[in-house]
Design a protein around this motif. Structure first.
Motif, PDB file in Angstrom:
ATOM      1  N   LYS A   7       2.306   3.730  -7.743  1.00  0.00           N
ATOM      2  CA  LYS A   7       1.476   4.305  -6.681  1.00  0.00           C
ATOM      3  C   LYS A   7       2.318   4.649  -5.461  1.00  0.00           C
ATOM      4  O   LYS A   7       2.163   5.706  -4.846  1.00  0.00           O
ATOM      5  CB  LYS A   7       0.374   3.320  -6.307  1.00  0.00           C
ATOM      6  CG  LYS A   7      -0.616   3.865  -5.283  1.00  0.00           C
ATOM      7  CD  LYS A   7      -1.728   2.871  -5.024  1.00  0.00           C
ATOM      8  CE  LYS A   7      -2.727   3.429  -4.022  1.00  0.00           C
ATOM      9  NZ  LYS A   7      -3.819   2.468  -3.758  1.00  0.00           N
ATOM     10  N   ASN A   8       3.215   3.738  -5.132  1.00  0.00           N
ATOM     11  CA  ASN A   8       4.081   3.975  -3.975  1.00  0.00           C
ATOM     12  C   ASN A   8       5.016   5.158  -4.205  1.00  0.00           C
ATOM     13  O   ASN A   8       5.378   5.875  -3.277  1.00  0.00           O
ATOM     14  CB  ASN A   8       4.893   2.715  -3.675  1.00  0.00           C
ATOM     15  CG  ASN A   8       4.035   1.585  -3.136  1.00  0.00           C
ATOM     16  OD1 ASN A   8       2.967   1.829  -2.577  1.00  0.00           O
ATOM     17  ND2 ASN A   8       4.478   0.346  -3.317  1.00  0.00           N
ATOM     18  N   ALA A   9       5.455   5.369  -5.450  1.00  0.00           N
ATOM     19  CA  ALA A   9       6.326   6.505  -5.770  1.00  0.00           C
ATOM     20  C   ALA A   9       5.537   7.814  -5.776  1.00  0.00           C
ATOM     21  O   ALA A   9       6.085   8.887  -5.511  1.00  0.00           O
ATOM     22  CB  ALA A   9       6.992   6.282  -7.121  1.00  0.00           C
ATOM     23  N   TYR A  10       4.255   7.751  -6.070  1.00  0.00           N
ATOM     24  CA  TYR A  10       3.417   8.941  -6.156  1.00  0.00           C
ATOM     25  C   TYR A  10       3.110   9.514  -4.775  1.00  0.00           C
ATOM     26  O   TYR A  10       3.066  10.727  -4.583  1.00  0.00           O
ATOM     27  CB  TYR A  10       2.125   8.585  -6.885  1.00  0.00           C
ATOM     28  CG  TYR A  10       1.138   9.705  -6.993  1.00  0.00           C
ATOM     29  CD1 TYR A  10       1.363  10.774  -7.858  1.00  0.00           C
ATOM     30  CD2 TYR A  10      -0.034   9.694  -6.225  1.00  0.00           C
ATOM     31  CE1 TYR A  10       0.449  11.802  -7.960  1.00  0.00           C
ATOM     32  CE2 TYR A  10      -0.946  10.731  -6.322  1.00  0.00           C
ATOM     33  CZ  TYR A  10      -0.699  11.783  -7.187  1.00  0.00           C
ATOM     34  OH  TYR A  10      -1.597  12.806  -7.293  1.00  0.00           O
ATOM     35  N   ILE A  11       2.903   8.641  -3.812  1.00  0.00           N
ATOM     36  CA  ILE A  11       2.530   9.070  -2.460  1.00  0.00           C
ATOM     37  C   ILE A  11       3.589   9.982  -1.828  1.00  0.00           C
ATOM     38  O   ILE A  11       3.262  11.047  -1.290  1.00  0.00           O
ATOM     39  CB  ILE A  11       2.242   7.848  -1.569  1.00  0.00           C
ATOM     40  CG1 ILE A  11       0.965   7.147  -2.054  1.00  0.00           C
ATOM     41  CG2 ILE A  11       2.098   8.268  -0.104  1.00  0.00           C
ATOM     42  CD1 ILE A  11       0.650   5.855  -1.315  1.00  0.00           C
ATOM     43  N   PRO A  12       4.887   9.627  -1.868  1.00  0.00           N
ATOM     44  CA  PRO A  12       5.895  10.531  -1.288  1.00  0.00           C
ATOM     45  C   PRO A  12       5.918  11.893  -1.948  1.00  0.00           C
ATOM     46  O   PRO A  12       6.134  12.910  -1.279  1.00  0.00           O
ATOM     47  CB  PRO A  12       7.209   9.784  -1.521  1.00  0.00           C
ATOM     48  CG  PRO A  12       6.821   8.354  -1.608  1.00  0.00           C
ATOM     49  CD  PRO A  12       5.497   8.353  -2.298  1.00  0.00           C
ATOM     50  N   ARG A  13       5.684  11.948  -3.270  1.00  0.00           N
ATOM     51  CA  ARG A  13       5.679  13.243  -3.953  1.00  0.00           C
ATOM     52  C   ARG A  13       4.524  14.115  -3.473  1.00  0.00           C
ATOM     53  O   ARG A  13       4.668  15.321  -3.273  1.00  0.00           O
ATOM     54  CB  ARG A  13       5.587  13.022  -5.467  1.00  0.00           C
ATOM     55  CG  ARG A  13       6.872  12.501  -6.092  1.00  0.00           C
ATOM     56  CD  ARG A  13       6.901  12.755  -7.585  1.00  0.00           C
ATOM     57  NE  ARG A  13       5.861  12.015  -8.280  1.00  0.00           N
ATOM     58  CZ  ARG A  13       6.025  10.796  -8.794  1.00  0.00           C
ATOM     59  NH1 ARG A  13       7.187  10.172  -8.669  1.00  0.00           N
ATOM     60  NH2 ARG A  13       5.024  10.185  -9.414  1.00  0.00           N
ATOM     61  N   LEU A  15       3.033  13.875  -0.530  1.00  0.00           N
ATOM     62  CA  LEU A  15       3.356  14.286   0.841  1.00  0.00           C
ATOM     63  C   LEU A  15       4.370  15.420   0.860  1.00  0.00           C
ATOM     64  O   LEU A  15       4.268  16.354   1.661  1.00  0.00           O
ATOM     65  CB  LEU A  15       3.898  13.079   1.624  1.00  0.00           C
ATOM     66  CG  LEU A  15       2.885  11.979   1.961  1.00  0.00           C
ATOM     67  CD1 LEU A  15       3.576  10.812   2.644  1.00  0.00           C
ATOM     68  CD2 LEU A  15       1.783  12.528   2.862  1.00  0.00           C
ATOM     69  N   MET A  16       5.367  15.351  -0.040  1.00  0.00           N
ATOM     70  CA  MET A  16       6.375  16.398  -0.118  1.00  0.00           C
ATOM     71  C   MET A  16       5.748  17.735  -0.517  1.00  0.00           C
ATOM     72  O   MET A  16       6.093  18.785   0.029  1.00  0.00           O
ATOM     73  CB  MET A  16       7.459  15.996  -1.123  1.00  0.00           C
ATOM     74  CG  MET A  16       8.611  16.982  -1.219  1.00  0.00           C
ATOM     75  SD  MET A  16       9.563  17.091   0.317  1.00  0.00           S
ATOM     76  CE  MET A  16      10.330  15.461   0.303  1.00  0.00           C
ATOM     77  N   THR A  20       5.693  20.970   1.845  1.00  0.00           N
ATOM     78  CA  THR A  20       6.278  22.216   1.338  1.00  0.00           C
ATOM     79  C   THR A  20       5.290  23.361   1.435  1.00  0.00           C
ATOM     80  O   THR A  20       5.641  24.481   1.841  1.00  0.00           O
ATOM     81  CB  THR A  20       6.721  22.037  -0.130  1.00  0.00           C
ATOM     82  OG1 THR A  20       7.681  20.979  -0.217  1.00  0.00           O
ATOM     83  CG2 THR A  20       7.344  23.317  -0.666  1.00  0.00           C
TER      84      THR A  20
END
Length: 200
Positions: A7-13, A15-16, A20
């Motif tokens: 879940k924590n790895a998904y959030i930055p993606r 946001l990116m 973009t």
């Protein structure tokens, strides 16, 4: 723990991706604004060109030198300013005041062309060509000012250099005049570079 890590790895993606998308939107908006400014600046240049070329036509016609080619050029410039022109790369400014002034300018130029024909027949001393050219010049001034007023700052204080071309004169807004005077120079410390290049 693994689920929390995913879940924590998904959030930055996410946001990116959002950032973009926003960035792309901003870039597109900037490009549209720049294109609009360039199009308006070109209209301002051609409005000034109509004024200068017409005065040259009158001078040469009064000297007995017919200028049919230049008359056709100015006619096409005026049409391009009114309706847009792919050939001249002119956009149509959807400003009511400017378009009304351009319609008036077009009618005045048709009158001026008739007077030019009379000059060729009887000589300019027997015509009203001088007064009519002054009237046309004044309308061109107004049309150019209206087009220049559609430019954003610092280009909106548009004024051709006719009134401030000599040392010691000041621009209508009170700013010092530039040292050189392109046809569509803008008074002020930061001339609009899009308007440079056509010399009087």
């Amino acid at each position: 723990m693994k689920k929390a890590g995913k879940k924590n790895a998904y959030i930055p993606r996410v946001l990116m991706m959002v950032l973009t998308t926003v960035l792309i939107g901003v870039i597109v908006a900037i490009m549209l604004v720049v294109g609009q400014i360039q199009g308006t600046a070109r209209v301002v240049n051609y409005a000034g060109l109509v004024r200068g070329e017409t005065q040259r036509i009158i001078k040469l016609e009064n000297a007995g030198l017919p200028q049919d080619g230049m008359i056709d050029d100015v006619t096409s410039f005026i049409a391009g300013l009114r309706f847009g022109s792919n050939e001249l790369q002119l956009v149509r400014l959807n400003d009511v005041n400017f378009q009304n002034k351009m319609a008036e300018l077009s009618d005045e130029f048709e009158t001026l062309k008739k007077e030019i024909q009379l000059v060729r027949t009887v000589g300019y001393h027997q015509t009203d060509i001088i007064q009519q050219s002054e009237d046309f010049f004044a309308i061109c001034d107004e049309a150019t000012g209206l087009a220049g007023g559609l430019l954003p700052a610092p280009c909106h204080n548009f004024e051709l250099p006719r009134k401030c071309s000599r040392s010691g004169h000041r621009c209508p807004g009170g700013a010092d005049c530039p040292g050189t005077f392109p046809r569509a120079a803008v008074c002020g410390p930061e001339p609009c570079t899009a308007n440079q290049g056509l010399q009087r």
